[in-house]
Design a protein around this motif. Structure first.
Motif, short mmCIF file in Angstrom:
data_model
loop_
_atom_site.label_atom_id
_atom_site.label_comp_id
_atom_site.label_asym_id
_atom_site.label_seq_id
_atom_site.Cartn_x
_atom_site.Cartn_y
_atom_site.Cartn_z
N GLU A 158 0.81 -1.22 0.00
CA GLU A 158 0.00 0.00 0.00
C GLU A 158 0.84 1.27 0.00
N VAL A 159 2.12 1.14 0.29
CA VAL A 159 2.99 2.32 0.36
C VAL A 159 3.42 2.75 -1.05
N ASP A 160 3.47 4.05 -1.28
CA ASP A 160 4.04 4.59 -2.52
C ASP A 160 5.54 4.76 -2.30
N TRP A 161 6.32 3.82 -2.80
CA TRP A 161 7.76 3.84 -2.56
C TRP A 161 8.44 4.87 -3.47
N ASP A 162 9.26 5.71 -2.86
CA ASP A 162 9.98 6.75 -3.60
C ASP A 162 11.31 6.24 -4.14
N VAL A 163 11.96 5.40 -3.34
CA VAL A 163 13.27 4.84 -3.73
C VAL A 163 13.25 3.35 -3.40
N ILE A 164 13.70 2.54 -4.36
CA ILE A 164 13.82 1.09 -4.15
C ILE A 164 15.24 0.67 -4.52
N LEU A 165 15.85 -0.11 -3.65
CA LEU A 165 17.19 -0.63 -3.92
C LEU A 165 17.13 -2.15 -3.95
N VAL A 166 17.59 -2.75 -5.06
CA VAL A 166 17.68 -4.21 -5.17
C VAL A 166 19.13 -4.60 -4.93
N ASP A 167 19.42 -5.09 -3.72
CA ASP A 167 20.77 -5.50 -3.36
C ASP A 167 20.76 -6.91 -2.77
N GLY A 168 19.80 -7.69 -3.16
CA GLY A 168 19.67 -9.07 -2.70
C GLY A 168 18.49 -9.69 -3.41
N PRO A 169 18.42 -11.03 -3.37
CA PRO A 169 19.32 -11.96 -2.70
C PRO A 169 20.54 -12.29 -3.55
N ARG A 170 21.37 -13.19 -3.06
CA ARG A 170 22.57 -13.61 -3.78
C ARG A 170 22.18 -14.40 -5.02
N GLY A 171 23.01 -14.33 -6.05
CA GLY A 171 22.74 -15.06 -7.28
C GLY A 171 24.02 -15.55 -7.92
N ASP A 172 25.00 -15.90 -7.09
CA ASP A 172 26.32 -16.24 -7.60
C ASP A 172 26.42 -17.65 -8.17
N TRP A 173 25.44 -18.50 -7.99
CA TRP A 173 25.50 -19.87 -8.50
C TRP A 173 24.13 -20.22 -9.10
N PRO A 174 24.05 -21.21 -9.94
CA PRO A 174 22.82 -21.50 -10.70
C PRO A 174 21.58 -21.70 -9.84
N ASP A 175 21.73 -22.35 -8.69
CA ASP A 175 20.57 -22.62 -7.84
C ASP A 175 20.28 -21.51 -6.83
N ALA A 176 21.03 -20.43 -6.88
CA ALA A 176 20.78 -19.29 -5.99
C ALA A 176 19.47 -18.61 -6.41
N PRO A 177 18.78 -17.95 -5.50
CA PRO A 177 17.50 -17.32 -5.84
C PRO A 177 17.62 -16.27 -6.95
N GLY A 178 18.74 -15.53 -6.95
CA GLY A 178 18.87 -14.46 -7.95
C GLY A 178 17.91 -13.32 -7.68
N ARG A 179 17.91 -12.34 -8.58
CA ARG A 179 17.13 -11.13 -8.32
C ARG A 179 16.00 -10.91 -9.32
N VAL A 180 15.53 -11.99 -9.92
CA VAL A 180 14.41 -11.87 -10.85
C VAL A 180 13.18 -11.34 -10.12
N MET A 181 12.83 -11.94 -9.01
CA MET A 181 11.62 -11.55 -8.28
C MET A 181 11.70 -10.13 -7.72
N PRO A 182 12.81 -9.74 -7.07
CA PRO A 182 12.88 -8.35 -6.58
C PRO A 182 12.80 -7.31 -7.69
N ILE A 183 13.44 -7.57 -8.84
CA ILE A 183 13.42 -6.58 -9.92
C ILE A 183 12.03 -6.50 -10.54
N PHE A 184 11.40 -7.64 -10.79
CA PHE A 184 10.03 -7.63 -11.31
C PHE A 184 9.09 -6.92 -10.32
N THR A 185 9.19 -7.26 -9.04
CA THR A 185 8.35 -6.66 -8.01
C THR A 185 8.57 -5.15 -7.94
#
Length: 317
Positions: A213-240
């Motif tokens: 519900e919050v209108d976010w002014d600034v968003i920083l994507v600095d996680g989760p880790r994505g250094d190996w194939p099975d790591a979560p990566g940042r697809v979901m945070p960037i899409f969100t």
């Protein structure tokens, strides 16, 4: 017949009668004066109480007005304090710390907020306390995949507002996830929506209700880790982040979205797809800075001019 010579006649002297009447009059006068004084005391006290209540109410109203005015103001940290925080944070020996060149643009974006800034960060990192301090009097929320570390940080630093999230994607699924977003862009994966009620595989939908519900002014994507194939990566945070920025109801209508570790494949590709090249205002090997504008609910494209998915994926490979 009785002898009446012994009969005694008792006469009351007029002085005695007058003395009794006078005493009664004095008593009546005293009672009247006492009653009058009592009534005057009540009237005076009631008036004083009414005046005191009015004065207190006036003072309270003034106090509330002053407090409200003070709370709407956004006191900024002095420039020297900000520069000092940035300097010592960048000088730390932490291997995963951000450089001064990466921290400074984020700090500048926070300072541009005309009202208390709403700052959303994906990842609890070396800079966590720095972000909280730089967003003075604003709302700062952290999202992390490690529930134990999030709980630890909140316990150690009660001023931190952190939530844990369960990521369900993997870095190696990048191409498939982008394809899913394209297929469902007019339904579950549309760019304007409340993700709390979404079933899009790329969206984060299990955060507390107020985060959506919050209108976010600034968003920083600095996680989760994505250094190996099975790591979560940042697809979901960037899409969100892309959806949250486009679904704003108020505020300036623009959201600064920063993607750290910008040289990574997932960060580059998802930035192209969901934050869009036309919104990229600044980029380096380590940080991408997008300014994303609010969209209408009838919008079903993330980008106005978009490269083909195949070209962006091959370029990042």
């Amino acid at each position: 017949m009785k002898n009446i010579s012994n009969t005694k006649l008792i006469l009351l002297h007029p002085y005695i009668q007058k003395q009794g009447t006078s005493n009664r009059l004095w008593l009546l006068a005293f009672m009247s004066i006492f009653t009058l004084a009592f009534l005057l005391t009540i009237i005076y006290t009631s008036g004083l109480y009414a005046y005191s209540s009015t004065t207190t109410t006036t003072i309270s109203a003034a106090t509330i007005t002053t407090t409200t005015t003070a709370s709407t103001a956004v006191p900024q940290l002095p420039t020297t304090v900000i520069n000092t925080l940035l300097y010592y944070s960048a000088k730390s020996n932490d291997t995963f710390k951000m450089s001064y060149a990466d921290i400074k643009p984020i700090s500048d974006a926070l300072r541009k907020c005309s009202t208390p800034c709403n700052f959303l960060i994906f990842g609890l990192t070396h800079e966590t306390l720095l972000w909280k301090a730089l967003n003075n009097n604003g709302r700062t929320v952290f999202i992390d995949e490690n529930r134990y570390f999030a709980a630890y940080m909140e316990e150690k630093h009660p001023e931190i507002d952190a939530y844990d999230v369960q990521y369900t994607t993997k870095s190696k699924e990048l191409k498939e996830l982008v394809a899913v977003a394209k297929e469902q862009i007019r339904n579950e994966c549309r760019p304007v929506q409340n993700l709390l009620f979404s079933e899009c595989k790329l969206g984060i939908n299990d955060l507390p209700n107020h985060v959506y519900e919050v209108d976010w002014d600034v968003i920083l994507v600095d996680g989760p880790r994505g250094d190996w194939p099975d790591a979560p990566g940042r697809v979901m945070p960037i899409f969100t982040s892309g959806v949250l920025a486009r679904s704003k109801k108020g505020g300036t209508g623009k959201t600064h979205v920063f993607v750290h570790d910008f040289g990574g494949e997932v960060q580059r590709v998802c930035g192209e797809e969901f934050l869009c090249r036309e919104n990229l205002v600044e980029a380096s090997e380590t940080l991408g800075h997008y300014v994303v504008e609010r969209m209408e609910e009838s919008s079903f494209q993330f980008c106005r001019s978009r490269p083909s998915s195949n070209s962006s994926l091959s370029a990042a490979s």
